[in-house]
Design a protein around this motif. Structure first.
Motif, PDB file in Angstrom:
ATOM      1  N   GLY A   1      37.165  19.489  32.465  1.00 55.07           N
ATOM      2  CA  GLY A   1      38.217  20.469  32.214  1.00 55.07           C
ATOM      3  C   GLY A   1      38.608  20.518  30.749  1.00 55.07           C
ATOM      4  N   THR A   2      38.709  19.347  30.133  1.00 55.00           N
ATOM      5  CA  THR A   2      39.033  19.292  28.702  1.00 55.00           C
ATOM      6  C   THR A   2      37.949  19.961  27.874  1.00 55.00           C
ATOM      7  OG1 THR A   2      40.252  17.216  29.003  1.00 55.00           O
ATOM      8  CG2 THR A   2      39.520  17.753  26.774  1.00 55.00           C
ATOM      9  N   SER A   3      36.685  19.665  28.182  1.00 59.81           N
ATOM     10  CA  SER A   3      35.570  20.263  27.440  1.00 59.81           C
ATOM     11  C   SER A   3      35.549  21.774  27.598  1.00 59.81           C
ATOM     12  CB  SER A   3      34.244  19.670  27.929  1.00 59.81           C
ATOM     13  OG  SER A   3      34.175  18.281  27.660  1.00 59.81           O
ATOM     14  N   CYS A   4      35.780  22.264  28.819  1.00 60.16           N
ATOM     15  CA  CYS A   4      35.780  23.708  29.057  1.00 60.16           C
ATOM     16  C   CYS A   4      36.961  24.381  28.364  1.00 60.16           C
ATOM     17  CB  CYS A   4      35.817  23.991  30.557  1.00 60.16           C
ATOM     18  SG  CYS A   4      34.279  23.607  31.418  1.00 60.16           S
ATOM     19  N   LEU A   5      38.114  23.716  28.374  1.00 59.84           N
ATOM     20  CA  LEU A   5      39.286  24.277  27.700  1.00 59.84           C
ATOM     21  C   LEU A   5      39.038  24.392  26.198  1.00 59.84           C
ATOM     22  CD1 LEU A   5      42.231  25.221  27.823  1.00 59.84           C
ATOM     23  CD2 LEU A   5      42.926  22.822  27.601  1.00 59.84           C
ATOM     24  N   VAL A   6      38.455  23.357  25.614  1.00 59.10           N
ATOM     25  CA  VAL A   6      38.127  23.393  24.190  1.00 59.10           C
ATOM     26  C   VAL A   6      37.100  24.495  23.912  1.00 59.10           C
ATOM     27  CG1 VAL A   6      37.022  22.120  22.310  1.00 59.10           C
ATOM     28  CG2 VAL A   6      38.685  20.973  23.772  1.00 59.10           C
ATOM     29  N   ALA A   7      36.063  24.582  24.764  1.00 59.86           N
ATOM     30  CA  ALA A   7      35.003  25.567  24.553  1.00 59.86           C
ATOM     31  C   ALA A   7      35.541  26.995  24.645  1.00 59.86           C
ATOM     32  CB  ALA A   7      33.886  25.359  25.573  1.00 59.86           C
ATOM     33  N   VAL A   8      36.377  27.271  25.646  1.00 59.72           N
ATOM     34  CA  VAL A   8      36.949  28.615  25.800  1.00 59.72           C
ATOM     35  C   VAL A   8      37.818  28.964  24.588  1.00 59.72           C
ATOM     36  CG1 VAL A   8      38.594  29.989  27.132  1.00 59.72           C
ATOM     37  CG2 VAL A   8      36.861  28.644  28.312  1.00 59.72           C
ATOM     38  N   SER A   9      38.616  28.012  24.121  1.00 60.08           N
ATOM     39  CA  SER A   9      39.479  28.256  22.960  1.00 60.08           C
ATOM     40  C   SER A   9      38.654  28.493  21.700  1.00 60.08           C
ATOM     41  CB  SER A   9      40.429  27.074  22.754  1.00 60.08           C
ATOM     42  OG  SER A   9      41.218  26.834  23.898  1.00 60.08           O
ATOM     43  N   VAL A  10      37.609  27.700  21.541  1.00 59.37           N
ATOM     44  CA  VAL A  10      36.734  27.855  20.370  1.00 59.37           C
ATOM     45  C   VAL A  10      36.057  29.222  20.377  1.00 59.37           C
ATOM     46  CG1 VAL A  10      34.573  27.045  19.340  1.00 59.37           C
ATOM     47  CG2 VAL A  10      36.333  25.403  20.011  1.00 59.37           C
ATOM     48  N   ILE A  11      35.552  29.631  21.541  1.00 67.83           N
ATOM     49  CA  ILE A  11      34.879  30.926  21.638  1.00 67.83           C
ATOM     50  C   ILE A  11      35.867  32.064  21.421  1.00 67.83           C
ATOM     51  CG2 ILE A  11      33.622  32.461  23.197  1.00 67.83           C
ATOM     52  CD1 ILE A  11      32.030  30.092  22.028  1.00 67.83           C
TER      53      ILE A  11
ATOM     54  N   VAL B   1      27.218  27.474  37.296  1.00 74.58           N
ATOM     55  CA  VAL B   1      28.441  27.510  36.486  1.00 74.58           C
ATOM     56  C   VAL B   1      29.674  27.660  37.377  1.00 74.58           C
ATOM     57  CG1 VAL B   1      29.728  28.882  34.803  1.00 74.58           C
ATOM     58  CG2 VAL B   1      27.326  28.354  34.397  1.00 74.58           C
ATOM     59  N   CYS B   2      29.587  28.513  38.387  1.00 69.02           N
ATOM     60  CA  CYS B   2      30.736  28.727  39.276  1.00 69.02           C
ATOM     61  C   CYS B   2      31.096  27.450  40.033  1.00 69.02           C
ATOM     62  CB  CYS B   2      30.434  29.857  40.259  1.00 69.02           C
ATOM     63  SG  CYS B   2      30.478  31.500  39.515  1.00 69.02           S
ATOM     64  N   ILE B   3      30.089  26.696  40.472  1.00 68.08           N
ATOM     65  CA  ILE B   3      30.351  25.448  41.193  1.00 68.08           C
ATOM     66  C   ILE B   3      31.058  24.451  40.283  1.00 68.08           C
ATOM     67  CG2 ILE B   3      29.270  23.441  42.280  1.00 68.08           C
ATOM     68  CD1 ILE B   3      27.115  25.311  43.349  1.00 68.08           C
ATOM     69  N   VAL B   4      30.536  24.295  39.070  1.00 69.07           N
ATOM     70  CA  VAL B   4      31.145  23.344  38.132  1.00 69.07           C
ATOM     71  C   VAL B   4      32.544  23.789  37.742  1.00 69.07           C
ATOM     72  CG1 VAL B   4      30.926  22.249  35.877  1.00 69.07           C
ATOM     73  CG2 VAL B   4      28.895  22.610  37.265  1.00 69.07           C
ATOM     74  N   LEU B   5      32.705  25.087  37.455  1.00 78.45           N
ATOM     75  CA  LEU B   5      34.025  25.581  37.055  1.00 78.45           C
ATOM     76  C   LEU B   5      35.032  25.487  38.198  1.00 78.45           C
ATOM     77  CD1 LEU B   5      33.225  28.717  34.847  1.00 78.45           C
ATOM     78  CD2 LEU B   5      33.756  26.376  34.139  1.00 78.45           C
ATOM     79  N   LEU B   6      34.559  25.624  39.437  1.00 77.65           N
ATOM     80  CA  LEU B   6      35.455  25.449  40.580  1.00 77.65           C
ATOM     81  C   LEU B   6      35.990  24.018  40.628  1.00 77.65           C
ATOM     82  CD1 LEU B   6      36.739  26.576  43.156  1.00 77.65           C
ATOM     83  CD2 LEU B   6      34.650  25.923  44.390  1.00 77.65           C
ATOM     84  N   LEU B   7      35.096  23.056  40.396  1.00 77.74           N
ATOM     85  CA  LEU B   7      35.531  21.659  40.341  1.00 77.74           C
ATOM     86  C   LEU B   7      36.486  21.423  39.180  1.00 77.74           C
ATOM     87  CD1 LEU B   7      32.146  19.833  41.110  1.00 77.74           C
ATOM     88  CD2 LEU B   7      34.110  20.085  42.633  1.00 77.74           C
ATOM     89  N   VAL B   8      36.214  22.081  38.058  1.00 78.62           N
ATOM     90  CA  VAL B   8      37.085  21.942  36.887  1.00 78.62           C
ATOM     91  C   VAL B   8      38.487  22.471  37.196  1.00 78.62           C
ATOM     92  CG1 VAL B   8      37.511  22.838  34.566  1.00 78.62           C
ATOM     93  CG2 VAL B   8      35.250  21.947  35.163  1.00 78.62           C
ATOM     94  N   ILE B   9      38.549  23.631  37.843  1.00 77.91           N
ATOM     95  CA  ILE B   9      39.847  24.219  38.191  1.00 77.91           C
ATOM     96  C   ILE B   9      40.609  23.306  39.145  1.00 77.91           C
ATOM     97  CG2 ILE B   9      40.967  26.152  39.367  1.00 77.91           C
ATOM     98  CD1 ILE B   9      38.686  27.926  38.297  1.00 77.91           C
ATOM     99  N   VAL B  10      39.889  22.738  40.123  1.00 82.56           N
ATOM    100  CA  VAL B  10      40.520  21.792  41.048  1.00 82.56           C
ATOM    101  C   VAL B  10      41.062  20.591  40.280  1.00 82.56           C
ATOM    102  CG1 VAL B  10      40.107  20.200  42.967  1.00 82.56           C
ATOM    103  CG2 VAL B  10      39.167  22.513  43.046  1.00 82.56           C
ATOM    104  N   GLY B  11      40.259  20.117  39.288  1.00 84.96           N
ATOM    105  CA  GLY B  11      40.663  18.956  38.516  1.00 84.96           C
ATOM    106  C   GLY B  11      41.907  19.171  37.680  1.00 84.96           C
ATOM    107  N   PHE B  12      42.217  20.432  37.332  1.00 80.73           N
ATOM    108  CA  PHE B  12      43.441  20.714  36.579  1.00 80.73           C
ATOM    109  C   PHE B  12      44.688  20.445  37.418  1.00 80.73           C
ATOM    110  CE2 PHE B  12      40.921  23.501  33.610  1.00 80.73           C
ATOM    111  CZ  PHE B  12      41.280  22.831  32.457  1.00 80.73           C
ATOM    112  N   PHE B  13      44.555  20.595  38.736  1.00 83.06           N
ATOM    113  CA  PHE B  13      45.722  20.475  39.616  1.00 83.06           C
ATOM    114  C   PHE B  13      45.702  19.212  40.485  1.00 83.06           C
ATOM    115  CE2 PHE B  13      44.872  24.996  38.899  1.00 83.06           C
ATOM    116  CZ  PHE B  13      46.092  25.406  38.384  1.00 83.06           C
TER     117      PHE B  13
END
Length: 267
Positions: A69-79, A15-27
């Motif tokens: 990043g979009t999927s994670c943003l939606v998931a965090v907001s939903v949760i 999860v940390c590896i994927v989320l790190l890539l997601v955070i990079v993808g935001f910027f």
């Protein structure tokens, strides 16, 4: 290393590896996620395009970063919506009981009797397909699952000796619920959060796959997976790249859930 630890740590690393890539993808992304290149369609993976290009010549790796990043943003907001409202509703009903508790149980049973994805699709078909509507609809549909978990723990804890003791010491109901009972729900709430995150990602991806989720030109794992269907033979890397990231996310949170549940059983 104990088996529960193995599941938890392995899932956390993924999860940390994927989320790190997601955070990079935001910027930052290697290429524009919307700019098309007709001369570079469905190119195989290479040094310049790590996951190849899609049917419009767009870099798949860049779009996967944005879509994840979009999927994670939606998931965090939903949760956040589902868990926040679920804790409040479930905590109040579980602590006080009575008619509100009975009504909550019946409403939760009625909502969970329908497949949540199907119910979300029906509601979204009557509304706009924007991200805000997706988050609100899924967030409200996730409330019963969290409310039932929290309600059961509050109902169990309200009659325990430590709660009776702090009540005799003059603590009010709000203080008892927030500072004494709520912390003791973490053993069941943490696995529920991990499961809920997985379900939120799958729900958003399913709706985008069917065309009722995130709309083009914005990238979404579900819509990208839908687009890749017709290129399974000519450009299989398209589906493999998108599906691989989704599988890693779900696998990571699934392993974390298993590890957290094993910790709870051990304790």
């Amino acid at each position: 290393m104990k088996k529960g630890n193995f599941f938890l740590y392995t899932g956390a690393v993924i999860v940390c590896i994927v989320l790190l890539l997601v955070i990079v993808g935001f910027f930052w992304t290697p290429y524009s996620t919307t700019e098309m290149d007709g001369s570079n369609k469905t190119q195989p993976p290479s040094i310049s395009h790590l996951l190849g290009t899609d049917n419009f010549g767009r870099d798949i790796f860049s779009r996967v970063l944005e879509g994840a990043g979009t999927s994670c943003l939606v998931a965090v907001s939903v949760i956040a919506i589902g868990c926040g409202l679920g804790i409040v509703i479930g905590g109040l009903c579980g602590y006080y009981g009575g008619l509100p508790d009975l009504l909550l149980t019946r409403i939760c049973d009625a909502i969970t009797a329908f497949p949540s994805i199907l119910l979300a699709l029906v509601i979204l078909s009557l509304l706009d397909n924007g991200m805000v509507n997706i988050i609100l609809v899924l967030g409200l549909l996730f409330v019963p699952s969290f409310a039932r978990v929290v309600r059961a723990e509050f109902s169990r804890c309200r009659g325990l000796n430590y709660v009776k003791s702090v009540r005799l010491m003059g603590a009010g109901d709000l203080r008892i619920m927030v500072f004494h009972i709520l912390p003791n729900t973490r053993q069941v709430l943490m696995p529920a959060l991990a499961i809920g995150f997985n379900n939120a990602i799958l729900s958003e991806a399913s709706m985008s796959f069917l065309g009722l989720g995130i709309q083009p030109p914005n990238a979404s794992l579900g819509s990208m997976l839908s687009d890749s269907q017709i290129y399974l033979q000519s450009a299989p890397w398209y589906a493999l790249g998108v599906g691989g990231v989704m599988v890693l996310l779900i696998l990571g949170f699934g392993l974390m859930t298993e590890g957290l549940q094993r910790y709870g059983e051990r304790d």
